[in-house]
Each structure stands twice: as structure tokens, then as C-alpha cells.
Design an enzyme around this catalytic site. Structure first.
Site, PDB file in Angstrom:
ATOM      1  N   ARG A 173     -18.172  -0.697   5.581  1.00 33.08           N
ATOM      2  CA  ARG A 173     -19.286  -1.271   4.829  1.00 33.08           C
ATOM      3  C   ARG A 173     -19.966  -2.389   5.615  1.00 33.08           C
ATOM      4  O   ARG A 173     -21.163  -2.639   5.474  1.00 33.08           O
ATOM      5  CB  ARG A 173     -18.787  -1.792   3.484  1.00 33.08           C
ATOM      6  CG  ARG A 173     -19.878  -2.376   2.592  1.00 33.08           C
ATOM      7  CD  ARG A 173     -19.314  -2.754   1.235  1.00 33.08           C
ATOM      8  NE  ARG A 173     -18.207  -3.695   1.332  1.00 33.08           N
ATOM      9  CZ  ARG A 173     -18.361  -5.012   1.463  1.00 33.08           C
ATOM     10  NH1 ARG A 173     -19.575  -5.548   1.549  1.00 33.08           N
ATOM     11  NH2 ARG A 173     -17.302  -5.801   1.521  1.00 33.08           N
TER      12      ARG A 173
ATOM     13  N   CYS B   4      -8.160  -2.378   8.056  1.00 32.44           N
ATOM     14  CA  CYS B   4      -6.805  -2.372   7.511  1.00 32.44           C
ATOM     15  C   CYS B   4      -6.288  -0.945   7.345  1.00 32.44           C
ATOM     16  O   CYS B   4      -5.183  -0.618   7.788  1.00 32.44           O
ATOM     17  CB  CYS B   4      -6.764  -3.112   6.176  1.00 32.44           C
ATOM     18  SG  CYS B   4      -6.888  -4.906   6.338  1.00 32.44           S
TER      19      CYS B   4
ATOM     20  N   HIS C  90      -1.375  -5.848   1.687  1.00 31.43           N
ATOM     21  CA  HIS C  90      -2.581  -6.661   1.564  1.00 31.43           C
ATOM     22  C   HIS C  90      -2.269  -7.956   0.822  1.00 31.43           C
ATOM     23  O   HIS C  90      -1.472  -7.952  -0.127  1.00 31.43           O
ATOM     24  CB  HIS C  90      -3.673  -5.898   0.802  1.00 31.43           C
ATOM     25  CG  HIS C  90      -4.617  -5.163   1.683  1.00 31.43           C
ATOM     26  ND1 HIS C  90      -4.820  -3.799   1.609  1.00 31.43           N
ATOM     27  CD2 HIS C  90      -5.440  -5.597   2.676  1.00 31.43           C
ATOM     28  CE1 HIS C  90      -5.726  -3.435   2.503  1.00 31.43           C
ATOM     29  NE2 HIS C  90      -6.104  -4.512   3.164  1.00 31.43           N
TER      30      HIS C  90
ATOM     31  N   GLU D  47       0.816  -1.208   0.000  1.00 30.31           N
ATOM     32  CA  GLU D  47       0.000   0.000   0.000  1.00 30.31           C
ATOM     33  C   GLU D  47       0.855   1.266   0.000  1.00 30.31           C
ATOM     34  O   GLU D  47       1.863   1.356   0.686  1.00 30.31           O
ATOM     35  CB  GLU D  47      -0.921   0.012   1.224  1.00 30.31           C
ATOM     36  CG  GLU D  47      -1.919  -1.130   1.270  1.00 30.31           C
ATOM     37  CD  GLU D  47      -2.939  -1.084   0.150  1.00 30.31           C
ATOM     38  OE1 GLU D  47      -3.105  -0.008  -0.466  1.00 30.31           O
ATOM     39  OE2 GLU D  47      -3.585  -2.129  -0.092  1.00 30.31           O
TER      40      GLU D  47
END
Length: 214
Positions: A90, A143, A167, A80
Site C-alpha cells: 500500500r 512483514c 506482530h 501470526e
């Protein structure tokens, strides 16, 4: 011996495994030469995960921290680039929390860049024969929450520390009933060994085209 802290997560979303912790555990059992690897398994829970991360950093006093999380649907290992100051869940976390449109750190910067040589890390993973790329988003779930929290800790309290977030895809046992990409834990562990070795040994990142069009 350079000191490295690797973190993974508890399972979440109904899964009984989390490939991040599977891979981190394998690296700790067989670390790269010249590195002392400590680990911490973080709760998939807003707030709690940051408390556990801080405790692990205090305990290990590492030079490099690489936090690892699951990104189901991604076909390869992704390093990342940026953490954003947004919690927008979500789905609920494992504690039932579902924050919407709030900051990770009240009053903190909009975003932080990873302080790892992200492109060199990606190149090292590819050189090991494992698919990898730079990711431009860590999402807005736990995360990213952990990635931003780590970056804020570095920026405000531990400027000599370097860190970032990786990830990883699903483990094969998570996708036996659906056609989604996966990588074995041993393969992901090999990628993490390449990443931490590169992070410790590389001061200046390489220049290569790893951006995204959309």
C-alpha cells in the site's frame, strides 16, 4: 542451550523507532534461562530483508526463529498463523519499492502455516498478564514477505527449523499525538520471552478457540 534467532525491523513510514527492534534488543540483553538468543535487524525492504534473514539464519544456525514486526493499531501482541505468497504494498518500502500483486516466491505455494505452537505461545503471553491473540493475517507488506520467506526456507532447505512471525503494537512514543493503542518495549520484550520459551519447549500446540469470525 537452545538456539533462538529473533529479528526486528528498521524504522519505516517516517517513524524514528520500530518497536519490534526495541523489544528484540531487550530480549537479547536479558534472554530467558536456557536459551542462546541471536538477533538481526532487517531492512524494511522487499528482497533485501530476505537476504538479510537468510544470512542471519546461516550465521546463527538456530533451532527456532521468531521474526517480529510492527502492527500499528493492534492493541496486543499477535502471533501470526499463516503467510501468503503475495507482495502488495500500500506504501513504498524504505528502498522506494512498491510491488503490486506479485509473489514473494515465484512458483511457491499459495501459503504456509507457522511451524510454532501459536496457541500455546498466545496462552503463555496472556499468563504473563500481557494482551495477546492469534492473528489470521500478516498483511501483504514486508512483514508478510519476511514471514513467507522464512517459511519457504524452512520448507525447502531447513526442515528441522521451526519458525513464525509476531506482530507488536506501536511503542508509546509513537502515539503521543494520536489515540492509538501501544505497549512499552519492556512489556513486549516480556511477551517475546514467553513466546520463545514456549516455542522451544512445546512440541504439540494446545487446542483452544482462537479463530476469527471476520
Amino acid at each position: 542451550m537452545a538456539r533462538v534467532l529473533l529479528t526486528g525491523f528498521h524504522p519505516f513510514g517516517g517513524s524514528v523507532v520500530n518497536p519490534s527492534w526495541q523489544a528484540v534488543s531487550l530480549v537479547a540483553a536479558d534472554p530467558p534461562p536456557g536459551l542462546t538468543v541471536s538477533t538481526a535487524r532487517l531492512s524494511c525492504a522487499f528482497g533485501t530483508a530476505l537476504e538479510e534473514l537468510r544470512a542471519a539464519v546461516d550465521r546463527a544456525d538456530p533451532e527456532v526463529v521468531v521474526c517480529v514486526g510492527e502492527a500499528g493499531g493492534r492493541p496486543g501482541v499477535t502471533v501470526e498463523r499463516v503467510a501468503i505468497n503475495v507482495n502488495d504494498a500500500r506504501i513504498p518500502d524504505e528502498a522506494g519499492q512498491q510491488p503490486l500483486d506479485g509473489p514473494v516466491v515465484e512458483g511457491g505455494p499459495v501459503a504456509y502455516f507457522a511451524t510454532l505452537p501459536i496457541k500455546a505461545c498466545v496462552a503463555a503471553v496472556r499468563a504473563a498478564g500481557i494482551p495477546a491473540s492469534v492473528s489470521q493475517t500478516a498483511g501483504t507488506f514486508v512483514c508478510n514477505h519476511v514471514f513467507y520467506g522464512l517459511a519457504h526456507l524452512i520448507a525447502t532447505e531447513r526442515p528441522a527449523l521451526r519458525g513464525g512471525f509476531v506482530h507488536v503494537p506501536y511503542a508509546p512514543e509513537q502515539v503521543v499525538d494520536r489515540p492509538e493503542p501501544s505497549l512499552p518495549a519492556a512489556t513486549v520484550a516480556e511477551a517475546l520471552r514467553a513466546i520463545v520459551t514456549t516455542a522451544v519447549s512445546t512440541e504439540t500446540d494446545v487446542r483452544s478457540a482462537e479463530g476469527a469470525i471476520h
